[in-house]
Design a protein around this motif. Sequence first.
Motif, PDB file in Angstrom:
ATOM      1  N   PRO A  31       0.796  -1.346  -0.087  1.00  0.00           N
ATOM      2  CA  PRO A  31      -0.010   0.110  -0.133  1.00  0.00           C
ATOM      3  C   PRO A  31       0.889   1.306  -0.113  1.00  0.00           C
ATOM      4  O   PRO A  31       1.870   1.242   0.662  1.00  0.00           O
ATOM      5  N   GLN A  32       0.346   2.294  -0.594  1.00  0.00           N
ATOM      6  CA  GLN A  32       1.019   3.611  -0.856  1.00  0.00           C
ATOM      7  C   GLN A  32       0.891   4.688   0.313  1.00  0.00           C
ATOM      8  O   GLN A  32       1.471   5.449   0.529  1.00  0.00           O
ATOM      9  N   GLU A  33      -0.489   4.682   1.071  1.00  0.00           N
ATOM     10  CA  GLU A  33      -0.837   5.206   1.832  1.00  0.00           C
ATOM     11  C   GLU A  33      -1.690   4.475   2.938  1.00  0.00           C
ATOM     12  O   GLU A  33      -2.546   3.520   2.277  1.00  0.00           O
ATOM     13  N   ASP A  34      -2.168   5.132   3.984  1.00  0.00           N
ATOM     14  CA  ASP A  34      -3.121   4.549   5.185  1.00  0.00           C
ATOM     15  C   ASP A  34      -4.463   4.919   4.566  1.00  0.00           C
ATOM     16  O   ASP A  34      -4.453   6.018   3.956  1.00  0.00           O
ATOM     17  N   SER A  35      -5.343   4.095   5.139  1.00  0.00           N
ATOM     18  CA  SER A  35      -6.788   4.362   4.812  1.00  0.00           C
ATOM     19  C   SER A  35      -7.647   3.710   5.811  1.00  0.00           C
ATOM     20  O   SER A  35      -7.007   2.675   6.424  1.00  0.00           O
ATOM     21  N   GLU A  36      -8.923   3.856   6.004  1.00  0.00           N
ATOM     22  CA  GLU A  36      -9.712   3.235   6.764  1.00  0.00           C
ATOM     23  C   GLU A  36      -9.852   1.963   6.474  1.00  0.00           C
ATOM     24  O   GLU A  36      -9.740   0.900   7.223  1.00  0.00           O
ATOM     25  N   GLU A  37      -9.908   1.526   5.132  1.00  0.00           N
ATOM     26  CA  GLU A  37      -9.945   0.001   4.832  1.00  0.00           C
ATOM     27  C   GLU A  37      -8.792  -0.680   5.077  1.00  0.00           C
ATOM     28  O   GLU A  37      -8.804  -1.775   5.436  1.00  0.00           O
ATOM     29  N   LEU A  38      -7.524  -0.063   4.846  1.00  0.00           N
ATOM     30  CA  LEU A  38      -6.236  -0.641   5.259  1.00  0.00           C
ATOM     31  C   LEU A  38      -6.256  -0.935   6.733  1.00  0.00           C
ATOM     32  O   LEU A  38      -5.833  -1.977   7.039  1.00  0.00           O
ATOM     33  N   ARG A  39      -6.517  -0.142   7.630  1.00  0.00           N
ATOM     34  CA  ARG A  39      -6.687  -0.222   8.883  1.00  0.00           C
ATOM     35  C   ARG A  39      -7.720  -1.399   9.331  1.00  0.00           C
ATOM     36  O   ARG A  39      -7.243  -2.391  10.273  1.00  0.00           O
ATOM     37  N   LEU A  40      -8.766  -1.242   8.576  1.00  0.00           N
ATOM     38  CA  LEU A  40      -9.639  -2.555   9.032  1.00  0.00           C
ATOM     39  C   LEU A  40      -9.362  -3.973   8.428  1.00  0.00           C
ATOM     40  O   LEU A  40      -9.345  -4.994   9.209  1.00  0.00           O
TER      41      LEU A  40
END
Length: 148
Positions: A31-40
């Motif tokens: 992943p290139q950046e953090d996101s709500e989806e990535l955290r979940l």
Amino acid sequence: MIRVIIAVVLTVTLSLSSPLQSNAEASYRVPQEDSEELRLQDMLLNFLTPYINDAVRDYYRRLLVESPLVYPYFVNVVDSMRINGFRGFNLSITLDVTPVVGPHISVGEDRLTFQISVGPEVKLVNYTHLKSYELPPHWQNIVKKPVK
């Protein structure tokens, strides 16, 4: 003669400065950046990692003396779905994983499908070995020899 020496030195320098190929690196998306989806997704993988490693250990126990591990960053979510319709809490998730030994030496690629339900209850419903990688010479000692 000097041209030959320069060519040899240049060739050696370029070949030593190029990055070594890693099978593990190519088998997962970075992943290139953090996101709500990535955290979940990362929270889910933290929860599933013990189940993933149990399944991988069971598969590779017949092939290797040392059990490989799967780290959450070596997992790709391939598919997820609700088994019993909208807002049903019986779900399925399919993952591509890259098990490693030692200093992140890839031993293969595998696809696992888990069914997750209230409890939480996690059940492995499918395990497919996709690809094997040959271990480097200094790791060949963990490969089980075929029984004759």
